[in-house]
Scaffold this motif. Structure first.
Motif, PDB file in Angstrom:
ATOM      1  N   GLU A  33       6.770  -0.091  -0.512  1.00 24.29           N
ATOM      2  CA  GLU A  33       6.089  -0.952  -1.480  1.00 24.29           C
ATOM      3  C   GLU A  33       6.986  -2.080  -1.979  1.00 24.29           C
ATOM      4  O   GLU A  33       6.501  -3.016  -2.614  1.00 24.29           O
ATOM      5  N   LEU A  36       5.545  -4.339   0.926  1.00 20.57           N
ATOM      6  CA  LEU A  36       4.096  -4.538   0.861  1.00 20.57           C
ATOM      7  C   LEU A  36       3.664  -4.347  -0.590  1.00 20.57           C
ATOM      8  O   LEU A  36       3.380  -3.229  -1.033  1.00 20.57           O
ATOM      9  N   LYS A  39      -0.232  -2.589  -2.609  1.00 22.42           N
ATOM     10  CA  LYS A  39      -1.107  -1.869  -1.685  1.00 22.42           C
ATOM     11  C   LYS A  39      -0.700  -0.396  -1.589  1.00 22.42           C
ATOM     12  O   LYS A  39      -0.408   0.121  -0.519  1.00 22.42           O
ATOM     13  N   ASP A  41      -2.477   2.364  -1.770  1.00 21.80           N
ATOM     14  CA  ASP A  41      -3.394   3.184  -0.973  1.00 21.80           C
ATOM     15  C   ASP A  41      -3.122   3.023   0.520  1.00 21.80           C
ATOM     16  O   ASP A  41      -3.222   3.994   1.284  1.00 21.80           O
ATOM     17  N   VAL A  42      -2.798   1.819   0.942  1.00 22.01           N
ATOM     18  CA  VAL A  42      -2.475   1.570   2.355  1.00 22.01           C
ATOM     19  C   VAL A  42      -1.198   2.308   2.731  1.00 22.01           C
ATOM     20  O   VAL A  42      -1.118   2.947   3.796  1.00 22.01           O
ATOM     21  N   ASP A  60      -6.262  -6.443  10.679  1.00 25.64           N
ATOM     22  CA  ASP A  60      -6.603  -7.420   9.644  1.00 25.64           C
ATOM     23  C   ASP A  60      -6.270  -8.814  10.169  1.00 25.64           C
ATOM     24  O   ASP A  60      -5.695  -8.972  11.248  1.00 25.64           O
ATOM     25  N   LYS A  66       0.627  -6.964   8.037  1.00 25.22           N
ATOM     26  CA  LYS A  66       0.453  -5.862   8.992  1.00 25.22           C
ATOM     27  C   LYS A  66       1.796  -5.445   9.592  1.00 25.22           C
ATOM     28  O   LYS A  66       2.171  -4.278   9.556  1.00 25.22           O
ATOM     29  N   LEU A  69       4.273  -3.926   7.048  1.00 31.24           N
ATOM     30  CA  LEU A  69       4.021  -2.510   6.764  1.00 31.24           C
ATOM     31  C   LEU A  69       4.651  -1.638   7.845  1.00 31.24           C
ATOM     32  O   LEU A  69       5.336  -0.648   7.542  1.00 31.24           O
ATOM     33  N   ILE A 189      -5.477  -4.002   5.481  1.00 30.73           N
ATOM     34  CA  ILE A 189      -4.677  -4.247   4.279  1.00 30.73           C
ATOM     35  C   ILE A 189      -5.436  -5.104   3.277  1.00 30.73           C
ATOM     36  O   ILE A 189      -5.474  -4.809   2.082  1.00 30.73           O
ATOM     37  N   TYR A 191      -6.480  -8.960   1.451  1.00 30.42           N
ATOM     38  CA  TYR A 191      -5.690  -9.920   0.671  1.00 30.42           C
ATOM     39  C   TYR A 191      -5.232  -9.281  -0.641  1.00 30.42           C
ATOM     40  O   TYR A 191      -5.953  -8.465  -1.237  1.00 30.42           O
ATOM     41  N   PRO A 192      -4.032  -9.620  -1.121  1.00 29.87           N
ATOM     42  CA  PRO A 192      -3.581  -9.081  -2.399  1.00 29.87           C
ATOM     43  C   PRO A 192      -4.327  -9.724  -3.551  1.00 29.87           C
ATOM     44  O   PRO A 192      -4.878 -10.827  -3.426  1.00 29.87           O
ATOM     45  N   ASP A 193      -4.342  -9.025  -4.693  1.00 29.40           N
ATOM     46  CA  ASP A 193      -4.931  -9.641  -5.874  1.00 29.40           C
ATOM     47  C   ASP A 193      -3.961 -10.711  -6.397  1.00 29.40           C
ATOM     48  O   ASP A 193      -2.783 -10.748  -6.003  1.00 29.40           O
TER      49      ASP A 193
END
Length: 350
Positions: A33, A36, A39, A41-42, A60, A66, A69, A189, A191-193
């Protein structure tokens, strides 16, 4: 016998085994993390796949992390790692290896390819031709490579983490059904917030966080954890529920191809890993629910009518989870897991 060997650990108390698993997973997840951002949960699904002795397909659009990760997970474990960039001109022997003539020995000798590693990162797997993609079939299912009638075993643990762009992207080939079925789970994955993306800009703009990543586990520990996950208790009721759920996909009129028996095995292995990560030594239906879409959705083939109606495999599985009866009998969270630890004969990993 060394304290760190799987057989030495097989007689450890269940709390100690689950405690080691929980601690190792937390360290690996925190490490990944850092790369990444936003994310969790991923990352958790990637760890479930690793402990379930499976392979992960990361699908994705470009630029969402990708490959990051895959690389971060590989670097978090102190084991052999290789990376293959899939391109249209890649040959099967570029992955598996080939026999080279040795003039000094006057004979052919095998030169192993990048598949001979504990974690293999396949970048943009669907850019290679189907012929090259098929080179992974035997490797992923049987953990071995056959070249020139000779079979060479792969090491343990062994995990393929493949990334792919959506098939509508230019210059890609759709993965064959047999290839998709080898992957235990598929994850997108996304897009990030905005907050996570802002944090990523602040932390990653100046340097690549992968450069600072150091291993927080090793192959021996991962093998011990995999051995513990194998013995997580699976009651007959939950086992029947998993079979009913998978077999129900084969009767859906929206599908040309339902889930295979291999997917049932992957489903219960992933459920066991999910239960262990939650600190339990037994599987409950919620574990099946948590992993059913990542494990099953990528294996289903829609009919033309379902595609025209814009149905999705994930939507169909959610509907099945509502319809297939959940077992209400006692799930027997007993000492079966402890007994299996004590009675284990430390067989070789699958």
């Amino acid at each position: 016998m060394t304290p760190g060997s799987p057989s030495a650990n097989s007689h450890a108390p269940v709390d100690q085994v689950l405690g080691e698993l929980h601690g190792a997973v937390q360290r690996i997840a925190a490490n990944v993390e850092r790369v990444l951002v936003g994310k969790p949960d991923v990352v958790r699904l990637a760890l479930v796949t690793l402990l379930a002795e499976g392979h992960l397909l990361v699908e994705d659009v470009p630029g969402v992390g990708k490959t990051s990760l895959a690389k971060a997970l590989a670097r978090s474990i102190d084991c052999t790692v290789s990376r293959v960039q899939f391109t249209p001109d890649l040959l099967p022997s570029d992955i598996t290896g080939s026999s080279i003539y040795n003039r000094q020995e006057n004979d052919f000798e095998f030169r192993p390819g990048p598949i001979f590693a504990n974690i293999v990162v396949g970048d943009e797997i669907n850019r290679a031709s189907p012929k090259t993609q098929s080179a992974l079939l035997e490797c992923m299912e049987e953990h071995q490579v056959t070249v020139d009638a000779n079979t060479y075993p792969l090491g343990s643990p062994f995990m393929v983490i493949a990334t792919q762009n959506p098939v509508e992207m230019e210059g890609t080939y759709a993965l064959p059904e047999a290839q998709r079925d080898r992957f235990t789970a598929r994850v997108s994955i996304g897009y990030p917030d905005p907050q996570a993306e802002l944090a990523m800009v602040d932390e990653h703009a100046g340097h690549n966080p992968l450069d600072d990543l150091r291993p927080v586990s090793d192959a021996a520990q991962i093998l011990r954890l995999i051995e513990a996950v194998r013995r997580v208790h699976l009651s007959p009721e939950v086992r029947r529920y998993a079979v009913d759920l998978v077999s129900a996909t084969r009767r859906l009129p929206e599908l040309r191809l339902g889930a295979s028996p291999r997917s049932t095995l992957h489903l219960v292995r992933a459920a066991r890993a999910h239960a262990a990560l939650a600190g339990r030594d037994f599987v409950v239906p919620d574990d099946i629910h948590a992993v059913s879409i990542p494990v099953l959705a990528h294996r289903l083939v829609l009919t033309a009518e379902a595609q025209a109606a814009r149905r999705s495999p994930a939507e169909l599985i959610r509907a099945l989870l509502q319809r297939v009866p959940v077992p209400t009998a006692a799930l027997d969270p007993s000492a079966a897991f402890v007994r299996s630890l004590n009675n284990n004969n430390a067989g070789t990993p699958r």
